[in-house]
Enzyme design. Structure first.
Site, short mmCIF file in Angstrom:
data_model
loop_
_atom_site.label_atom_id
_atom_site.label_comp_id
_atom_site.label_asym_id
_atom_site.label_seq_id
_atom_site.Cartn_x
_atom_site.Cartn_y
_atom_site.Cartn_z
N GLU A 1 -43.49 -9.51 -3.62
CA GLU A 1 -42.43 -8.77 -4.31
C GLU A 1 -42.19 -7.40 -3.68
O GLU A 1 -42.41 -6.35 -4.31
CB GLU A 1 -42.74 -8.67 -5.80
CG GLU A 1 -42.77 -10.03 -6.45
CD GLU A 1 -42.81 -10.00 -7.97
OE1 GLU A 1 -43.25 -8.99 -8.54
OE2 GLU A 1 -42.40 -11.00 -8.57
N GLU B 1 -42.92 -18.49 -8.35
CA GLU B 1 -43.68 -18.14 -9.57
C GLU B 1 -42.80 -18.38 -10.78
O GLU B 1 -41.58 -18.14 -10.74
CB GLU B 1 -44.04 -16.65 -9.58
CG GLU B 1 -45.10 -16.22 -8.61
CD GLU B 1 -45.37 -14.72 -8.73
OE1 GLU B 1 -45.15 -14.14 -9.82
OE2 GLU B 1 -45.78 -14.12 -7.73
C1 GAL Z 1 -44.93 -11.27 -10.62
C2 GAL Z 1 -46.03 -10.99 -9.61
C3 GAL Z 1 -47.30 -11.72 -9.99
C4 GAL Z 1 -47.63 -11.52 -11.44
C5 GAL Z 1 -46.46 -11.96 -12.28
C6 GAL Z 1 -46.67 -11.82 -13.76
O1 GAL Z 1 -43.92 -10.32 -10.58
O2 GAL Z 1 -45.64 -11.39 -8.33
O3 GAL Z 1 -48.36 -11.26 -9.18
O4 GAL Z 1 -47.93 -10.19 -11.67
O5 GAL Z 1 -45.35 -11.17 -11.94
O6 GAL Z 1 -45.52 -12.13 -14.50
#
Ligand code: GAL
Length: 672
Positions: free
Chosen positions: A149, A309
């Site tokens: 990110e 994710e």
């Molecule tokens: C994302 C991040 C992850 C984790 C996740 C939690 O933005 O890449 O490492 O923190 O959020 O929602």
């Protein structure tokens, strides 16, 4: 299709459990049970991979990769620049970002390194190279995940240290050549802001210069370049011993980085999706927002992307974090595939015991092993994906409509002073997308560099800045038969935020001459009638003159500008251009675009009227694959769908389709 099938899995952080071998064994056993075939390793593992400067410990990672490999589980391997180890920040404070106000960050947190720092660049390059040498050719490693990110820190996501300031000045020298030219482009004589020495230029700061909007837009351009350069450097480092493709995980409509620029450095686009499901009972606004972001990710390279994710259950960083209601997990996973994803990956596999994310949902909770609702939800997805893999292989969405979403326009319009100070560019754009989504019309998102050929319809809401060449591109598009829609406060400034003089750059195409713009307070809300129905006009109401030959589809009804055009249509060449003079809301946009879609010959994949909350989108290959999604928590029927086969059950579906609450059905038929 990367890996040969739809990927299912997510971030796996075994370094947090290295002293619990039984947990590591259980992980792999339960991954198999949940239908997980791919995990992402190493995202924040720097401190464990390089416990002391120059001392690498990769054996644990090798064991994990091999154990996963034995069970047929593939690996996305990350470079760990997302979080810095304490030995690094202690010994080399220059790696820590400096905020816009001049304060250097303290150690800790993540996503907060300086993208320019030679030390940071040197240390991470060495580590990336070593990772590549050791793992870059491992059979079950399929993709590099560069950093995490990028620019995802607070503020403008940038570092304002002296190293970055001088890199910015160099970048400006490249861009403008002379200070004279820079002063001209930035309108430097205003408030005596003429620069006479490059060293006088400083990044925008709350206690310094933030009023010179051209400086701010250029700073953001520079930051994008700097971060893209950092990403390319990591990419080259891992490429030294490895031919694997590379990605970095994007976020949703994220202001600090122009993803249209950064995407050029990547082989595959991936992103992290965390919609606020169940924010309200009506899921449509969030569903449309999430769909829009998926579509944007697909649009960057016009090919399938990865959902890198998503939350398997709950997240932990909003004020209130609702649990996913039954059915929503499957539906949101299917939504990603519907818009072009070739994966469903989660954050994360197993909840950590401590620190910031211990209550963030994961496939495995702290307790109860596989006997949880989340594990069952995830396993259901794991069982469903293999059946869809071959169907989706080689398919992608090919919309005939596009919506302009341009970062430079975003930066400029939100910085402008007047006619409002509260512009939220994504909200304007997403409201238009929602009108598309509700009617099952898929759209690509394009920026002003895009090739518009191939689209029937291009919509450009709040297109304040016309970057060089854009007006000509739109003119060609419309004269060649395209349909163009735009709104008030468009075509105001050029690349450096200098107002156009003389005429609106697309006056000939739009058939209107903008004169004034009202940002009325609530009590002065205006209105207009479109196709026999009344709609409000508020927020921003342009007062324009229609030129001869321009059709008035609606006029203002109140105040001194009653009778002036509110909605116009103008034929130009073989195409047409629509101008929406006022902001009105989703009710109007729904009705308006319904007519525009008909005019453009666009209909949804089922050719059916969709009930509220239901949408469709299509991935095309040898077969047409249509996802029909019900975002209502109750059953619905869609009528008039024609003849299809349910791709998963083989059932023939003619004319009427039943959908349960939060259900997605996948229909198919041979492409013509
Ligand atoms: C994302 C991040 C992850 C984790 C996740 C939690 O933005 O890449 O490492 O923190 O959020 O929602």
């Amino acid at each position: 299709m990367l890996g040969g099938h739809l990927l299912h899995g997510g971030d796996y952080n075994p370094e947090q459990w290295l002293d619990c071998p039984e947990i590591l064994e259980e992980d792999i056993r339960l991954m198999k049970e949940a239908g997980v075939n791919c995990v992402t390793l190493g995202v924040f593992s720097w401190a464990v991979l390089e416990p002391e400067e120059g001392v690498y410990d990769f054996d644990w990672l090798e064991r994990i990769i091999e154990n996963l490999g034995k069970e047929g589980i593939q690996v996305i391997l990350a470079t760990p620049s997302g979080a810095m180890p304490h030995w690094l920040t202690q010994k080399y404070p220059e790696v820590m970002q400096v905020q816009a106000d001049g304060r250097r960050n303290l150690p800790g947190k993540r996503h907060n390194f300086c993208y320019t720092s030679p030390v940071m660049r040197e240390k991470i390059t060495a580590l990336d190279r070593a990772l590549s040498k050791r793992f870059g050719r491992k059979e079950n490693v399929i993709l590099w995940h560069l950093s995490n990110e990028l620019a995802g820190n607070f503020g403008d996501g940038a570092c304002h240290c002296e190293l970055c300031q001088s890199a910015f000045r160099e970048w400006l020298k490249e861009r403008y050549g002379t200070l004279e030219e820079l002063n001209r482009a930035w309108w430097g004589r205003f408030w005596s802001h003429v620069y006479t020495d490059w060293e006088q230029i400083h990044s925008p700061a709350p206690h310094g210069e933030y009023t010179m909007t051209a400086l701010t837009v250029d700073w953001r351009r520079f930051v994008t370049e700097q971060i893209s350069g950092f990403c390319t450097m990591e990419r080259r480092a891992v490429a030294e011993y490895s031919d694997l493709p590379a990605t970095t995980n994007f976020m949703d409509t994220f202001k600090n980085l122009d993803y249209n620029r950064l995407q050029k450095e990547l082989d595959i686009i991936s992103w992290d999706n965390y919609p606020f499901w169940h924010r309200e009972k009506d899921e449509v606004p969030v569903a449309a927002w999430s769909a829009a972001n998926h579509s944007m990710m697909r649009s960057f390279q016009k090919k399938p992307f990865l959902l890198m994710e998503s939350a398997p259950s709950v997240i932990n960083w909003r004020n209130n974090n609702p649990l996913k209601r039954p059915g929503m997990h499957m539906l949101s996973c299917m939504q990603a595939l519907a818009h072009g994803a070739d994966s469903v990956q989660y954050f994360q596999w197993r909840k950590g015991r401590g620190s910031y994310e211990k209550f963030h949902g994961a496939v495995l909770d702290h307790k109860n092993g596989s006997d949880t609702r989340t594990f069952r939800d995830v396993s259901e997805v794991g069982a469903r994906l293999p059946g869809l893999s071959s169907l989706l292989d080689g398919t992608v969405n090919r919309p005939k409509a596009a919506i302009l979403f341009d970062w430079e326009n975003w930066w400029a319009v939100e910085d402008t002073t007047g006619p409002r100070l509260d512009f939220c560019y994504p909200d304007w754009v997403m409201e238009h997308y929602r009108a598309f989504w509700e009617q099952g019309i898929e759209a690509d998102f394009v920026d002003m560099n895009a090739d518009l050929s191939g689209y029937r319809l291009v919509s450009a809401p709040l297109n304040y800045m016309y970057r060089a060449g854009w007006a000509e591109k739109v003119r060609d598009f419309v004269s060649g038969g395209g349909i163009f829609v735009t709104t008030c406060f468009s075509g105001e400034v050029d690349d450096t935020d200098l107002c156009f003089t003389g005429h609106h750059p697309l006056e000939d195409v739009l058939g209107i001459a903008p004169e004034e713009i009202d940002a009325p307070s609530e009590e002065f809300e205006n209105s207009f009638t479109y196709s026999g129905k009344d709609y409000p006009a508020h927020t921003l109401c342009a007062v324009v003159r229609a030129k001869e030959g321009t059709e008035l589809l609606a006029s203002y009804e109140k105040d001194f500008y009653a009778g002036c055009p509110a909605v116009t249509k103008h034929a130009y060449g073989s195409g047409e251009a629509y101008f929406l003079a006022a902001a009105s809301g989703i009710a109007f946009l729904r009705a308006f675009y319904k007519d525009v879609f008909a005019e453009a010959g666009l209909e949804n994949a089922l050719g059916a009227e969709l009930p509220y909350g239901v949408t469709v989108t299509e991935r095309m290959g040898k077969e047409r694959v249509v996802f029909v999604m019900n975002f209502r928590n109750e059953p619905v029927c869609v009528d008039g769908i024609g003849t299809w086969t349910d791709a998963e059950t083989g059932e023939a579906c003619a004319d009427r389709l039943q959908l349960a609450a939060f259900q997605c059905r996948v229909l198919t038929k041979q492409a013509d």
